[in-house]
Design an enzyme around this catalytic site. Structure first.
Site, PDB file in Angstrom:
ATOM      1  N   ASP A  16      -7.283  -6.584  -2.083  1.00 48.71           N
ATOM      2  CA  ASP A  16      -6.018  -7.113  -1.552  1.00 48.71           C
ATOM      3  C   ASP A  16      -5.161  -7.692  -2.673  1.00 48.71           C
ATOM      4  O   ASP A  16      -5.671  -8.219  -3.659  1.00 48.71           O
ATOM      5  CB  ASP A  16      -6.320  -8.180  -0.487  1.00 48.71           C
ATOM      6  CG  ASP A  16      -5.142  -8.414   0.441  1.00 48.71           C
ATOM      7  OD1 ASP A  16      -4.204  -7.582   0.460  1.00 48.71           O
ATOM      8  OD2 ASP A  16      -5.149  -9.438   1.148  1.00 48.71           O
ATOM      9  N   HIS A  33      -0.300  -0.385  -5.954  1.00 51.89           N
ATOM     10  CA  HIS A  33      -1.433   0.441  -5.509  1.00 51.89           C
ATOM     11  C   HIS A  33      -1.919   1.325  -6.658  1.00 51.89           C
ATOM     12  O   HIS A  33      -3.123   1.493  -6.856  1.00 51.89           O
ATOM     13  CB  HIS A  33      -1.033   1.300  -4.308  1.00 51.89           C
ATOM     14  CG  HIS A  33      -0.599   0.503  -3.121  1.00 51.89           C
ATOM     15  ND1 HIS A  33      -1.308  -0.584  -2.662  1.00 51.89           N
ATOM     16  CD2 HIS A  33       0.476   0.616  -2.288  1.00 51.89           C
ATOM     17  CE1 HIS A  33      -0.681  -1.092  -1.604  1.00 51.89           C
ATOM     18  NE2 HIS A  33       0.404  -0.389  -1.358  1.00 51.89           N
ATOM     19  N   SER A  61      -6.732   0.550   6.189  1.00 50.18           N
ATOM     20  CA  SER A  61      -7.236   0.143   7.505  1.00 50.18           C
ATOM     21  C   SER A  61      -6.484   0.890   8.603  1.00 50.18           C
ATOM     22  O   SER A  61      -5.380   1.409   8.376  1.00 50.18           O
ATOM     23  CB  SER A  61      -7.062  -1.368   7.690  1.00 50.18           C
ATOM     24  OG  SER A  61      -5.701  -1.693   7.902  1.00 50.18           O
ATOM     25  N   LEU A 127     -25.148   5.765  -7.981  1.00 49.74           N
ATOM     26  CA  LEU A 127     -24.384   4.795  -7.192  1.00 49.74           C
ATOM     27  C   LEU A 127     -23.657   5.528  -6.076  1.00 49.74           C
ATOM     28  O   LEU A 127     -23.178   6.650  -6.280  1.00 49.74           O
ATOM     29  CB  LEU A 127     -23.357   4.121  -8.121  1.00 49.74           C
ATOM     30  CG  LEU A 127     -22.433   3.116  -7.461  1.00 49.74           C
ATOM     31  CD1 LEU A 127     -22.712   1.736  -8.037  1.00 49.74           C
ATOM     32  CD2 LEU A 127     -20.979   3.433  -7.697  1.00 49.74           C
TER      33      LEU A 127
HETATM   34  C1  IPE Z   1      -6.868  -5.331   4.416  1.00 45.12           C
HETATM   35  O1  IPE Z   1      -5.749  -5.770   3.727  1.00 45.12           O
HETATM   36  C2  IPE Z   1      -6.954  -3.847   4.379  1.00 45.12           C
HETATM   37  C3  IPE Z   1      -7.225  -3.249   3.074  1.00 45.12           C
HETATM   38  C4  IPE Z   1      -7.475  -3.894   1.969  1.00 45.12           C
HETATM   39  C5  IPE Z   1      -7.236  -1.813   3.056  1.00 45.12           C
HETATM   40  P1  IPE Z   1      -4.365  -6.062   4.474  1.00 45.12           P
HETATM   41  O2  IPE Z   1      -3.452  -6.602   3.439  1.00 45.12           O
HETATM   42  O3  IPE Z   1      -3.936  -4.859   5.212  1.00 45.12           O
HETATM   43  O4  IPE Z   1      -4.798  -7.174   5.534  1.00 45.12           O
HETATM   44  P2  IPE Z   1      -3.957  -8.337   6.224  1.00 45.12           P
HETATM   45  O5  IPE Z   1      -2.810  -7.688   6.904  1.00 45.12           O
HETATM   46  O6  IPE Z   1      -3.492  -9.254   5.150  1.00 45.12           O
HETATM   47  O7  IPE Z   1      -4.923  -9.007   7.146  1.00 45.12           O
HETATM   48  C1  IPE Z   2      -4.096  -4.043  -0.561  1.00 45.92           C
HETATM   49  O1  IPE Z   2      -2.961  -4.607  -1.112  1.00 45.92           O
HETATM   50  C2  IPE Z   2      -4.028  -2.538  -0.490  1.00 45.92           C
HETATM   51  C3  IPE Z   2      -3.913  -1.981   0.868  1.00 45.92           C
HETATM   52  C4  IPE Z   2      -3.903  -2.649   1.986  1.00 45.92           C
HETATM   53  C5  IPE Z   2      -3.799  -0.551   0.940  1.00 45.92           C
HETATM   54  P1  IPE Z   2      -1.730  -5.008  -0.194  1.00 45.92           P
HETATM   55  O2  IPE Z   2      -0.804  -3.838  -0.128  1.00 45.92           O
HETATM   56  O3  IPE Z   2      -2.184  -5.506   1.104  1.00 45.92           O
HETATM   57  O4  IPE Z   2      -1.069  -6.151  -1.054  1.00 45.92           O
HETATM   58  P2  IPE Z   2      -0.424  -7.509  -0.511  1.00 45.92           P
HETATM   59  O5  IPE Z   2      -1.446  -8.166   0.363  1.00 45.92           O
HETATM   60  O6  IPE Z   2       0.800  -7.132   0.253  1.00 45.92           O
HETATM   61  O7  IPE Z   2      -0.129  -8.277  -1.744  1.00 45.92           O
HETATM   62 MG    MG Z   3      -2.647  -7.351   1.781  1.00 42.74          MG
END
Ligand code: IPE
Ligand code: IPE
Ligand code: MG
Length: 237
Positions: A16, A33, A61, A127
């Site tokens: 995240d 990303h 997700s 792994l």
């Molecule tokens: C969780 O992160 C999903 C992934 C890392 C793929 P999100 O950024 O989507 O989750 P929320 O919305 O903060 O809970």
């Molecule tokens: C996690 O990073 C990657 C995915 C959910 C695909 P985010 O895109 O959720 O990044 P933030 O949480 O907005 O910083």
């Molecule tokens: Mg996020």
């Protein structure tokens, strides 16, 4: 006397903070990303060096479909590109890739890439890299319950045969060990629908670092934190 440091067999990571990392630099979220792919590579290297056998990455997700179409599109492109790009290195390192989540929702093209990387890395023995894609725990449980209900309706499964082991075997993670350690970067402290059943006795670690800044050293630090935890599984010491 030196006591061997406990190493988790399975580390599961909620990657995240990519968006915030990009925003802090005045870049598009999708650039965050892209930058995050290097952290996946670093985690694989660190996991191998430490003897971790499974690393699961929460990459997309079921709820992430709710993001703007351009971001979803960029993530799909990055996924396909990374599969092509990373496969030779993964093969060289003996990494086997497995995908969990409902892949029917992806385009034919993306599904083709996912099938291909699983087939191309099937011989990897050092792994297992698990990619959670269009994954959520509740959706996984829904699919598992439907499967068991169909067997019951067909008369091949009696309700009292539905044991914990039978449920676990109906999940996408069927033959994998449960995660010992769940890491979520970026300081958020929630599971966001990730491995709810499987993490029943996992240890949790929430570093502040944003995912693109998660290095091999950060992975090592997580293992050090894990080694100091006292896992009791409901028993006494
Ligand atoms: C969780 O992160 C999903 C992934 C890392 C793929 P999100 O950024 O989507 O989750 P929320 O919305 O903060 O809970
Ligand atoms: C996690 O990073 C990657 C995915 C959910 C695909 P985010 O895109 O959720 O990044 P933030 O949480 O907005 O910083
Ligand atoms: Mg996020």
């Amino acid at each position: 006397m030196s006591i061997a440091k406990p190493i988790p067999q399975h580390v599961a990571i909620i990657m995240d903070g990519n968006g915030r990392w990009a925003e802090q630099r005045g870049k598009e979220r999708s650039e965050g990303h892209v930058a995050g792919v290097a952290s996946i590579r670093a985690s694989i290297r660190a996991a191998q060096r430490n003897g971790v056998r499974y690393v699961t990455f929460y990459a997309f997700s079921t709820e992430n479909w709710g993001r703007p179409a351009a971001e979803v599109e960029a993530l799909m492109e990055l996924l396909c590109y990374s599969v092509i790009n990373e496969t030779p290195d993964l093969q060289r390192q003996g990494v086997r890739v497995r995908v969990i989540g409902e892949r029917a929702r992806f385009s034919e093209k993306v599904q083709g890439f996912l099938n291909r990387i699983e087939a191309d890395t099937a011989a990897g023995e050092t792994l297992t890299m698990v990619l959670a894609l269009n994954y959520s725990s509740r959706d996984e449980l829904r699919r598992a319950v439907q499967r068991l209900a169909r067997e019951a309706a067909a008369g091949t499964l009696r309700p009292d045969e539905i044991t914990e082991a039978r449920i676990a075997a109906a999940l996408d993670t069927a033959d994998m060990p449960d995660p010992d350690l769940v890491i979520r970067t970026s300081g958020e402290q929630r599971l966001s629908n990730f491995l709810l059943w499987q993490s029943a006795y996992a240890e949790f670690y929430f570093p502040e670092v944003l995912w693109p800044d998660f290095t091999e050293e950060e992975f090592d630090r997580a293992l050090e934190v894990y080694a100091r935890r006292d896992r009791r599984f409901g028993r006494l010491k």
